[in-house]
Design an enzyme around this catalytic site. Sequence first.
Site, PDB file in Angstrom:
ATOM      1  CG  ASP A 144      -1.803   1.164   1.340  1.00  0.00           C
ATOM      2  OD1 ASP A 144      -2.363   1.557   0.311  1.00  0.00           O
ATOM      3  OD2 ASP A 144      -1.929   1.717   2.443  1.00  0.00           O
ATOM      4  CG  ASP A 197      -1.402   1.942   7.022  1.00  0.00           C
ATOM      5  OD1 ASP A 197      -1.422   3.031   7.618  1.00  0.00           O
ATOM      6  OD2 ASP A 197      -1.735   1.823   5.825  1.00  0.00           O
ATOM      7  CG  ASP A 212      -4.427  -1.703   3.305  1.00  0.00           C
ATOM      8  OD1 ASP A 212      -4.816  -1.556   2.131  1.00  0.00           O
ATOM      9  OD2 ASP A 212      -3.714  -0.872   3.893  1.00  0.00           O
TER      10      ASP A 212
END
Length: 648
Positions: A351, A542, A546
């Site tokens: 990410d 995080d 996700d």
Amino acid sequence: MTIIGETEVVEEHEHKHEEEHDHVHGGGEGGILRIYGPAILSFVLLMLGIFADNYWKPTFFTGIVRFIWYALAYLPVGWPVATRGIKLMFKGDIFTEFVLMTIATLGAFYIGEYPEGVAVMLFYTVGELFQDSAVNRAKRSIKALLDIRPDTATLVVNGNYQVVEPTTVKIGDIIQVKAGEKVPLDGVLITEGSTFNTAALTGESKPSSLRKGDTVLAGMINQQQVINLQVTRAFNDSSLARILTMVQEATTRKAKTEQFIRKFARIYTPIVVLLAVLITFLPYFFVTEYRFNDWLYRALIFLVISCPCALVISIPLGYFGGIGAASRKGILFKGSNYLDLITKVNNVVMDKTGTLTKGVFKVQSVKIATNAESWLPYAAALEQHSTHPVAKAVVEYAGETAKELKAEEVEEVSGHGLRGKINGKIVLAGNAKLLTKYGIQFPLEIESVTDSIVVVAIDSIYQGYLTIADEIKEDSAAAISELHQLGIKTTMLSGDKQSVVDKVANILGIDKAFGNLLPEDKVAKVEQLKQSPDAVVAFVGDGINDAPVLALSDVGIAMGGLGSDAAIETADVVIQTDQPSRIVTAIKIGKATNRVVWQNIGFAFGVKAIVLILGAGGLATMWEAVFADVGVALLAILNAVRIQKMKF
């Protein structure tokens, strides 16, 4: 069951090896004398017996006297092992190392080899003591974590201070932490600020400066001045408690290698016992001068060598050492199986926000549409209902202007933004896709803005936008470079627009980058990567969005310092420091652990195979058998302990 501090950690080894050690050696509860006393007594009696064999045997040290002496030397070390073996036999666990050692040593007594019988059991017991010591050393990092839990908290009630147990403090209470004290619970700093030592949580020795409004976590040490915190989590839900739970539970999730060795030992040991029986009796039919005692001696040597304890203890110890070494670096593996799996990773998907970038956004500019009213307070009032870093940046920028406004019927449109009602007006705040979804027209210039952007509309009329910039983490570029050096491909997935994603990817040298992704789009991208038969994918994220892709990936890695609870709970590995470079460290620790484990397997099997053949052929004595069992076990243990001393 091993009790550490106030927490009971149940380590259910399939072979119950460590639990059995506790029974044999008293679990370390009776002091040094109780643990080491039997071995010392047995050693002294054995040495005196060998001396008497050489100097007194013709006159005094013979017959029943000699037998009783060596029996007394045998009992301190042999009796606990024998009784444990008998108990396990009644439970149906017949072929254990305890039974093997008992049969072998009693057999040695039967054929008159008293010193060798005592020596085998003595050295076996000494080896077990060394193993226990090594296991305890491997646990120290986890015990150290448990020791950092504060025992008290200073509660502030109407200007008075009460020292209470942390478990009694409630969410919303105010607590005081003096300089030099450990923070007992998670909370928000309500005084001006201080400096904190976060090493216990992150492995980082560098102090962290926090200001009013920042989150302070349990386990940090206040270094500067007296502070007050407003508690945000109960004691059992704190970040520290979560870390301890994860590390403790990690010992119950076994690697495939560890599971295989334990299953193999259950098959391997009975086969060797059968072979020992055949070595004793089968030569009767083929050897002209068959002597029962000679062949029994060979079989006893065979039994001693066959003991699988070198593998059964050193391999779990290797994985335990890897978990401990990682925890000291602020990396929490949720099981030894993930230590194995991370070594096979060849694709790391990340990410962007909060993983490769700091996730600390600042408003750079505000673009107001022609004839638009003052919409910033409306946007800030709506964004107060989101925990996203971009939303926090908008709220911070608006300051007190949104204080009087209250958003109602707030709805989060996944991957787009927020929708809500303020003073009877419908307010939208999010990306350009949000406005497109509701059929609201906006200027084409929005598509060409390279920074992150929040577009605002009120009552279906475009009002303007804010540009917001994030900062790349200091070690992100180094992490990507090291991953490439390991032959690992890198991909970045983000809900941010493609222009922003491309900019970050170019700076860091990431192989592939995809923007404008909803949570389900990230899942689809990872599924696409996993279609390759040789792909082993790790995803690093995080945010709460996700969690699905963390669960889908082969190895889910969460940034645990600022990460959401959902991401941390779903992940297989948690990086407490929020540093991308620790992804590489985790892989290196996994590889080192895997290397040591296979070294131990190869070494143990190699030596045992050689001495087994020599023993069956009558070329090895009981002393070689002791080396093949206890000596190999000790060398394997020392090799496993190396993991904790390696620099990563």
